[in-house]
Scaffold this motif. Structure first.
Motif, PDB file in Angstrom:
ATOM      1  N   GLY A  97       0.782  -1.236   0.000  1.00 57.56           N
ATOM      2  CA  GLY A  97       0.000   0.000   0.000  1.00 57.56           C
ATOM      3  C   GLY A  97       0.809   1.280   0.000  1.00 57.56           C
ATOM      4  N   VAL A  98       2.130   1.183  -0.084  1.00 55.07           N
ATOM      5  CA  VAL A  98       2.964   2.386  -0.075  1.00 55.07           C
ATOM      6  C   VAL A  98       2.713   3.212  -1.334  1.00 55.07           C
ATOM      7  N   GLY A  99       2.745   2.579  -2.495  1.00 54.49           N
ATOM      8  CA  GLY A  99       2.491   3.285  -3.752  1.00 54.49           C
ATOM      9  C   GLY A  99       1.097   3.883  -3.782  1.00 54.49           C
ATOM     10  N   THR A 100       0.129   3.132  -3.308  1.00 53.86           N
ATOM     11  CA  THR A 100      -1.254   3.609  -3.262  1.00 53.86           C
ATOM     12  C   THR A 100      -1.352   4.878  -2.408  1.00 53.86           C
ATOM     13  N   ALA A 101      -0.714   4.860  -1.249  1.00 52.50           N
ATOM     14  CA  ALA A 101      -0.754   6.028  -0.360  1.00 52.50           C
ATOM     15  C   ALA A 101      -0.080   7.236  -1.003  1.00 52.50           C
ATOM     16  N   LEU A 102       1.052   7.013  -1.660  1.00 53.03           N
ATOM     17  CA  LEU A 102       1.763   8.116  -2.315  1.00 53.03           C
ATOM     18  C   LEU A 102       0.936   8.717  -3.453  1.00 53.03           C
ATOM     19  N   ILE A 103       0.362   7.871  -4.278  1.00 50.39           N
ATOM     20  CA  ILE A 103      -0.425   8.355  -5.413  1.00 50.39           C
ATOM     21  C   ILE A 103      -1.664   9.111  -4.928  1.00 50.39           C
ATOM     22  N   ALA A 104      -2.377   8.535  -3.979  1.00 55.29           N
ATOM     23  CA  ALA A 104      -3.590   9.195  -3.463  1.00 55.29           C
ATOM     24  C   ALA A 104      -3.264  10.569  -2.875  1.00 55.29           C
ATOM     25  N   GLU A 105      -2.196  10.648  -2.106  1.00 53.05           N
ATOM     26  CA  GLU A 105      -1.816  11.935  -1.508  1.00 53.05           C
ATOM     27  C   GLU A 105      -1.363  12.917  -2.581  1.00 53.05           C
ATOM     28  N   GLY A 106      -0.604  12.441  -3.554  1.00 53.42           N
ATOM     29  CA  GLY A 106      -0.149  13.310  -4.637  1.00 53.42           C
ATOM     30  C   GLY A 106      -1.312  13.893  -5.425  1.00 53.42           C
ATOM     31  N   LEU A 107      -2.280  13.064  -5.763  1.00 55.37           N
ATOM     32  CA  LEU A 107      -3.446  13.550  -6.507  1.00 55.37           C
ATOM     33  C   LEU A 107      -4.264  14.529  -5.668  1.00 55.37           C
ATOM     34  N   ALA A 108      -4.418  14.236  -4.388  1.00 52.78           N
ATOM     35  CA  ALA A 108      -5.165  15.150  -3.507  1.00 52.78           C
ATOM     36  C   ALA A 108      -4.473  16.509  -3.426  1.00 52.78           C
ATOM     37  N   ARG A 109      -3.158  16.503  -3.317  1.00 51.52           N
ATOM     38  CA  ARG A 109      -2.428  17.773  -3.236  1.00 51.52           C
ATOM     39  C   ARG A 109      -2.492  18.534  -4.554  1.00 51.52           C
ATOM     40  N   LEU A 110      -2.432  17.821  -5.674  1.00 54.80           N
ATOM     41  CA  LEU A 110      -2.571  18.496  -6.974  1.00 54.80           C
ATOM     42  C   LEU A 110      -3.922  19.198  -7.068  1.00 54.80           C
ATOM     43  N   GLN A 111      -4.974  18.475  -6.729  1.00 56.85           N
ATOM     44  CA  GLN A 111      -6.321  19.061  -6.790  1.00 56.85           C
ATOM     45  C   GLN A 111      -6.438  20.264  -5.862  1.00 56.85           C
ATOM     46  N   ALA A 112      -5.919  20.148  -4.659  1.00 53.61           N
ATOM     47  CA  ALA A 112      -6.000  21.246  -3.694  1.00 53.61           C
ATOM     48  C   ALA A 112      -5.242  22.476  -4.183  1.00 53.61           C
ATOM     49  N   ALA A 113      -4.206  22.259  -4.996  1.00 46.91           N
ATOM     50  CA  ALA A 113      -3.410  23.373  -5.531  1.00 46.91           C
ATOM     51  C   ALA A 113      -4.029  23.976  -6.794  1.00 46.91           C
ATOM     52  N   GLY A 114      -5.156  23.425  -7.257  1.00 47.45           N
ATOM     53  CA  GLY A 114      -5.839  23.988  -8.409  1.00 47.45           C
ATOM     54  C   GLY A 114      -5.484  23.374  -9.743  1.00 47.45           C
ATOM     55  N   ALA A 115      -4.800  22.236  -9.737  1.00 42.51           N
ATOM     56  CA  ALA A 115      -4.492  21.563 -10.998  1.00 42.51           C
ATOM     57  C   ALA A 115      -5.782  21.187 -11.714  1.00 42.51           C
ATOM     58  N   LEU A 116      -5.711  21.133 -13.039  1.00 46.04           N
ATOM     59  CA  LEU A 116      -6.894  20.789 -13.828  1.00 46.04           C
ATOM     60  C   LEU A 116      -6.943  19.326 -14.235  1.00 46.04           C
ATOM     61  N   GLY A 117      -5.802  18.623 -14.107  1.00 44.64           N
ATOM     62  CA  GLY A 117      -5.806  17.214 -14.445  1.00 44.64           C
ATOM     63  C   GLY A 117      -4.425  16.608 -14.350  1.00 44.64           C
TER      64      GLY A 117
END
Length: 173
Positions: A97-117
């Motif tokens: 689950g290490v990769g899963t946790a990293l990806i989920a957090e990365g995507l959440a931070r991108l969205q929070a920063a206003g990324a479009l995709g």
């Protein structure tokens, strides 16, 4: 799980660069779809100043995983789109689950920063769990279309050929 065994996801610190290099090289060693340059790519992204998001997974005081996110260019000029990867997990920690946790957090931070995709080159069954799907309007030259996936974070879906930063052309010396 004891507190010291808990997985901690945090932003990269300058002192982490060497450990990230080593764990990324180890994660891809012998991988059939790797050219063994992922560790060089991460360093090149960092040196170019385009490593937009660099997260590490730490457990028992040691780095066990890393995810890089960097901007991509899209032929239609859509701004604020990013590429996910490389994603690296030490071989002894893979499947936990290490990769899963990293990806989920990365995507959440991108969205929070206003990324479009975000786009990713990878296994559809794995990345589909995070909301990535094949989008016929987004293309990465030279790649089988089913393995180039995207996740828009809003209503607008970018269209056209996607270009990663030149750092992705990093090669072994």
């Amino acid at each position: 799980m004891p507190v010291e065994d808990r997985l901690i996801i945090r932003s990269e610190k300058a002192a982490d660069a060497r450990a990230i290099f080593s764990l990324t090289a180890a994660a891809f060693l012998g991988h059939p779809h790797s050219q063994q340059t992922e560790h060089l790519i991460v360093d090149a992204l960092r040196e170019a100043g385009v490593l937009s998001l660099s997260l590490v997974a730490e457990q028992k005081g040691a780095l066990v995983g890393h995810v890089a996110l960097s901007p991509v260019g899209i032929a239609d000029g859509s701004p604020e789109w990013y590429g996910l990867g490389p994603v690296s997990v030490l071989p002894a920690c893979q499947g936990r689950g290490v990769g899963t946790a990293l990806i989920a957090e990365g995507l959440a931070r991108l969205q929070a920063a206003g990324a479009l995709g975000c786009v990713v080159l990878g296994e559809p069954a794995y990345y589909g769990r995070f909301g990535f799907t094949h989008q016929p309007g987004l293309v990465l030259d030279g790649v089988p279309p089913d393995y180039f996936l995207a996740q828009p974070f809003g209503a607008h879906l970018a269209q056209g050929v996607v270009h990663y930063h030149a750092a992705f052309a990093a090669r072994r010396p």
